[in-house]
Design an enzyme around this catalytic site. Sequence first.
Site, PDB file in Angstrom:
ATOM      1  N   HIS A 163       0.815  -1.217   0.000  1.00  0.00           N
ATOM      2  CA  HIS A 163       0.000   0.000   0.000  1.00  0.00           C
ATOM      3  C   HIS A 163       0.853   1.273   0.000  1.00  0.00           C
ATOM      4  O   HIS A 163       0.330   2.388   0.070  1.00  0.00           O
ATOM      5  CB  HIS A 163      -0.924  -0.028   1.226  1.00  0.00           C
ATOM      6  CG  HIS A 163      -2.113   0.863   1.131  1.00  0.00           C
ATOM      7  ND1 HIS A 163      -2.415   1.799   2.088  1.00  0.00           N
ATOM      8  CD2 HIS A 163      -3.065   0.995   0.189  1.00  0.00           C
ATOM      9  CE1 HIS A 163      -3.510   2.448   1.737  1.00  0.00           C
ATOM     10  NE2 HIS A 163      -3.931   1.987   0.603  1.00  0.00           N
ATOM     11  N   ASP A 186      17.737  10.088  -5.909  1.00  0.00           N
ATOM     12  CA  ASP A 186      19.184  10.287  -5.709  1.00  0.00           C
ATOM     13  C   ASP A 186      19.628   9.890  -4.306  1.00  0.00           C
ATOM     14  O   ASP A 186      20.608  10.435  -3.789  1.00  0.00           O
ATOM     15  CB  ASP A 186      19.568  11.760  -5.986  1.00  0.00           C
ATOM     16  CG  ASP A 186      19.218  12.175  -7.424  1.00  0.00           C
ATOM     17  OD1 ASP A 186      19.193  11.301  -8.299  1.00  0.00           O
ATOM     18  OD2 ASP A 186      18.966  13.378  -7.643  1.00  0.00           O
ATOM     19  N   LYS A 246       3.214   4.369  -1.195  1.00  0.00           N
ATOM     20  CA  LYS A 246       3.292   5.292  -2.324  1.00  0.00           C
ATOM     21  C   LYS A 246       4.411   6.264  -1.994  1.00  0.00           C
ATOM     22  O   LYS A 246       4.167   7.367  -1.546  1.00  0.00           O
ATOM     23  CB  LYS A 246       2.034   6.114  -2.593  1.00  0.00           C
ATOM     24  CG  LYS A 246       0.686   5.675  -2.132  1.00  0.00           C
ATOM     25  CD  LYS A 246       0.313   5.699  -0.727  1.00  0.00           C
ATOM     26  CE  LYS A 246      -1.142   5.320  -0.463  1.00  0.00           C
ATOM     27  NZ  LYS A 246      -1.673   4.241  -1.222  1.00  0.00           N
TER      28      LYS A 246
END
Lengths: 172, 172
Positions: free
Chosen positions: B116, B123, B118
Amino acid sequence: GPLKEVFFFPTEVACTEHVFNPDSLFPCPCPLPHGVETSFSRLLGHIMSASSSLDLCVFAFTNFSLSRAVLALHERGVAIRILTDMDYTLITGSQIGAIRRAGICVRCDCGAVHMHHKFAVLDGRRLITGSLNWTLTAIQSNKENVLVTDEPDLVRPFIAEFQRLWDANDPI
Amino acid sequence: GPLKEVFFFPTEVACTEHVFNPDSLFPCPCPLPHGVETSFSRLLGHIMSASSSLDLCVFAFTNFSLSRAVLALHERGVAIRILTDMDYTLITGSQIGAIRRAGICVRCDCGAVHMHHKFAVLDGRRLITGSLNWTLTAIQSNKENVLVTDEPDLVRPFIAEFQRLWDANDPI
Ligand SMILES: [Zn+2]
Ligand SMILES: [Zn+2]
């Protein structure tokens, strides 16, 4: 520096009774492991640390322990405001009914737009945010993250957004 | 101090062509408003700022502009790793197929447990996280938050969690 913590789910299943009763003289009789600090007990511990206010913006709220924490804060006199998604207050296991009945102020974001937030601001200075919904599935079964911080530059925008959404959903 | 930014959705709909072609000599002919900075153009701008690596952990990925940004970074030589939820790679509009065909390394988190997350790490030093899925609905229609920070104490745990999930889902 200001508090910055991140924890991940799923977490081990362990007893969280100590978060609710830190001063208990009796060992907990439940069958779960004890003395284990988990992502969930840390999350509950942060919520229980609120001393004056809790502003909560959650799209789904079915987790019983999280509801117990909110009710305990309310009993302790912490000012609580909950903003939730109307579509989800009627789902099985929703804790919103019990929370409302306890006299806690709940507003439903009834717009066409889906309220997908899951954040809390404690005492106007601590932010809890992340991917985690306040459901049982999320805590026991999903890969999720929670971020806790007192960093004013991160807390401030969430305070403003909460107030904006709260005012926009004034039922009167 | 380190970068700390928060932005909220839904956002106005506006052209984001300038994020992809900042040096274009020609005005964009599309019918959307121009010269407007939105939450979405800021998100795209952060993603496009990656110069060496992008580690992305998203449960759904159907947004064309976000896919375009990832493909542009890949073409520029940025090392990209994407971890996604198997259940969602086959849904309508998923950009994962196009991303795979371009030669970008994608791993599916195929476990029973729902991925779930996100979040993205750019870098190895900038974190983008929040409630926002990389879908069109999320960006245009949901109330969502995105937090961007270079704060090492917040970035570090996400780098470690990405690596842990990446290794755990090695297809070999
Ligand atoms: Zn117990
Ligand atoms: Zn345009």
